[in-house]
Design an enzyme around this catalytic site. Structure first.
Site, short mmCIF file in Angstrom:
data_model
loop_
_atom_site.label_atom_id
_atom_site.label_comp_id
_atom_site.label_asym_id
_atom_site.label_seq_id
_atom_site.Cartn_x
_atom_site.Cartn_y
_atom_site.Cartn_z
N ARG A 1 0.84 -1.20 0.00
CA ARG A 1 0.00 0.00 0.00
C ARG A 1 0.88 1.25 0.00
O ARG A 1 2.00 1.25 0.52
CB ARG A 1 -0.95 -0.01 1.19
CG ARG A 1 -0.31 0.31 2.52
CD ARG A 1 -1.31 0.15 3.65
NE ARG A 1 -0.79 0.71 4.89
CZ ARG A 1 -1.29 0.45 6.08
NH1 ARG A 1 -2.32 -0.38 6.20
NH2 ARG A 1 -0.78 1.01 7.17
N ARG B 1 4.92 1.48 1.74
CA ARG B 1 4.87 0.69 2.98
C ARG B 1 5.16 -0.78 2.67
O ARG B 1 4.27 -1.58 2.42
CB ARG B 1 3.51 0.82 3.65
CG ARG B 1 3.47 0.17 5.02
CD ARG B 1 2.06 0.07 5.55
NE ARG B 1 2.04 -0.70 6.77
CZ ARG B 1 2.11 -2.03 6.83
NH1 ARG B 1 2.20 -2.74 5.71
NH2 ARG B 1 2.10 -2.66 7.99
N GLY C 1 9.82 -8.85 -0.71
CA GLY C 1 10.77 -8.84 -1.81
C GLY C 1 11.27 -7.46 -2.17
O GLY C 1 12.48 -7.25 -2.39
N ASP D 1 -7.19 -1.49 8.40
CA ASP D 1 -6.54 -2.60 7.71
C ASP D 1 -7.40 -3.85 7.72
O ASP D 1 -8.51 -3.86 8.25
CB ASP D 1 -5.17 -2.88 8.34
CG ASP D 1 -4.16 -3.34 7.31
OD1 ASP D 1 -4.30 -4.47 6.81
OD2 ASP D 1 -3.24 -2.57 7.00
#
Length: 493
Positions: free
Chosen positions: A177, A189, A195, A287
């Site tokens: 996000r 973020r 990765g 979230d």
């Protein structure tokens, strides 16, 4: 059926009653979230908001709002058919030599699919039909959703972040996000083990103080999007895997500002860099846990180029208390995980990530138990085998006579086959989701395993209970005379 771009998938969904166009003006500030949330909870269609308030760009929401649409995106009609994808991943993670001529013949389709892996570079891509640089770059022109009342700012949610580490031969695709910070600034973020963050850390170590090139693709084809959230083998790129699923190579093009390759059919591309010295406070945001998360500092992504198709579509979502779109993705991808786990642990019968467990925080596994302590071995294996499960806080293991997807069965097994002290495994100081405020330390907490299997000799000294089962002949007789009893409906037993 495969889809080369997002638009062809939208057309397919609309033709099959799986997409609704909304012409009424709807505000990306809170209103879209409320509508999308109501529709998703009703198992409704994907939504195309054609007239977002104060914006000219349509917004696509709830694209993967049901497991069926996730399956459709991968060319399947039934979510259970996603186990074919899992079989392919299991094969790619640990290919076995043929056991004979017939086995070799059966593996030919997989090897043929593998030949379609490398992406195909194209010129004059659709994603670069319009190019904006310098003062033309203005992220506020995008209809970025402001999802919840307590959110600090609008949030980019479905961008595929494309990075490459200096020591790696392949790119990484991840979904992180991004908080809108200004006309050309987003906060990236990404958690430290993801990765993109790992690529960035390697770059900073090798090139201290230099700007790190990053590209974000919005509105890519559905297979490439899903490839970014699937447990692809580390040695394989998400582009290659997407080509494998699609049956034809993924078309990519070179970004204008760097050497990164982007999905050529994407609706919108954001190009730019991260300055290693520029950080900003991110959040709070509602979230997938159903709560607002804590704030923390993350790198700032400076956008230098925006390219897009003519008349682009902005792809968006929201996250909140399940069910939400990530939870529905989790339900669908659950079927992908089953063959991968079975490849490593053949005794596993089924595996379930209940959506109300925030997609991954709880797992229930049914096994064909073979020896004392077997359930504990499976717990440890599940926690360690795939990094997708490193944040799973609770694992329940049941026998093969229990339907691990039926809470009635699972609760029965827990309450009748467990002693809380003997059959509970507690592990301290393990990796935990950074968003999990229930853990004593951010990113570090405990895990619990529940062995709800029948106990074998060595696990108990007591005579174990035998489940009550009706005589099959009696059941058959009652079935045959049921209509004559005058009872309206025969309960399914």
């Amino acid at each position: 059926m495969s889809f080369k771009d997002l638009r062809s998938f939208i057309d397919h969904l609309e033709a099959n009653g799986e997409l609704k166009r909304i012409s009424y003006p709807v505000d990306p500030h809170l209103e879209m979230t409320e509508i999308a949330d109501r529709v998703l909870r009703a198992k409704g269609p994907a939504l195309l908001f054609e007239n977002p308030t104060n914006h000219s760009m349509p917004v696509l929401a709830n694209l993967f709002g049901t497991p069926k649409r996730v399956a459709m995106a991968l060319g399947k009609e039934d979510p259970l058919a996603l186990r074919d994808v899992g079989e392919l991943l299991a094969f790619l993670k640990e290919p076995e030599p043929p056991r004979g001529f017939k086995d070799a013949i059966s593996k030919i389709p997989m090897f043929k699919q593998a030949l379609n892996m490398p992406p195909k570079t194209v010129r004059n891509p659709a994603c670069q039909q319009v190019v904006k640089t310098g003062d033309e770059v203005d992220l506020t022109q995008l209809p970025i959703q402001h999802c919840w009342p307590g959110d600090v700012a609008p949030l980019v949610t479905w961008g595929l972040t494309i990075t490459k580490g200096p020591r790696k031969s392949r790119q990484n695709l991840g979904i992180y996000r991004q908080q809108l910070l200004g006309k050309n600034k987003l906060i990236m973020r990404w958690l430290s083990h993801r990765g993109g963050a790992l690529d960035f850390a390697d770059f900073k170590e090798q090139f201290p103080g230099e700007r790190y090139p990053v590209v974000v693709a919005l509105g890519s084809d559905p297979v490439t999007i899903l490839g970014a959230v699937t447990p692809v083998p580390d040695a394989m790129s998400e582009y290659a895997f997407a080509g494998l699923l699609r049956g034809e190579r993924t078309e990519v093009c070179k970004a204008l500002s760097c050497d990164l390759e982007v999905p050529a059919s994407s609706e919108i591309i954001l190009e730019g860099y991260i300055d290693p010295d520029e950080m900003a406070e991110e959040g709070p945001y509602g979230d997938h846990t159903g709560y607002y998360n804590e704030t923390d500092k993350f790198p700032v992504f400076t956008v230098t180029h925006i390219t897009h198709r003519k008349d682009p579509i902005y792809h968006s979502t929201y996250t909140g208390r399940p069910p939400d779109e990530p939870a529905m993705l989790g339900v669908a991808l659950n079927e992908v995980f089953v063959p991968i786990l079975r490849k490593q642990y053949p005794e596993i019968i089924d595996f379930y990530l209940p959506p109300e467990g925030c997609s991954y925080r709880m797992a229930v596994i049914s096994i064909r138990k073979q020896y004392p302590g077997h359930a504990k071995r499976v717990m440890m294996g599940a926690w360690s085998f795939l990094r997708q499960f490193m944040y799973t806080k609770f694992i329940v293991v049941v026998d093969d006579d229990v339907n691990c997807r039926d809470w009635n069965d699972v609760i029965w097994a827990i309450t009748t086959r467990m002693d809380p002290k003997r059959d509970t495994v507690m592990i301290d100081n393990t990796p935990i989701d950074y968003l999990d405020f229930a853990s004593p330390v951010a990113g570090l907490g405990s895990k619990m395993g529940l062995d709800a299997t029948n106990k074998w000799e060595g696990e108990t000294n007591r005579e174990w209970g035998t489940p009550i089962v009706m005589d099959p002949k009696v059941k058959q007789k009652i079935d045959s005379i049921w209509d004559e009893l005058g009872i309206d409906d025969s309960p399914t037993l």
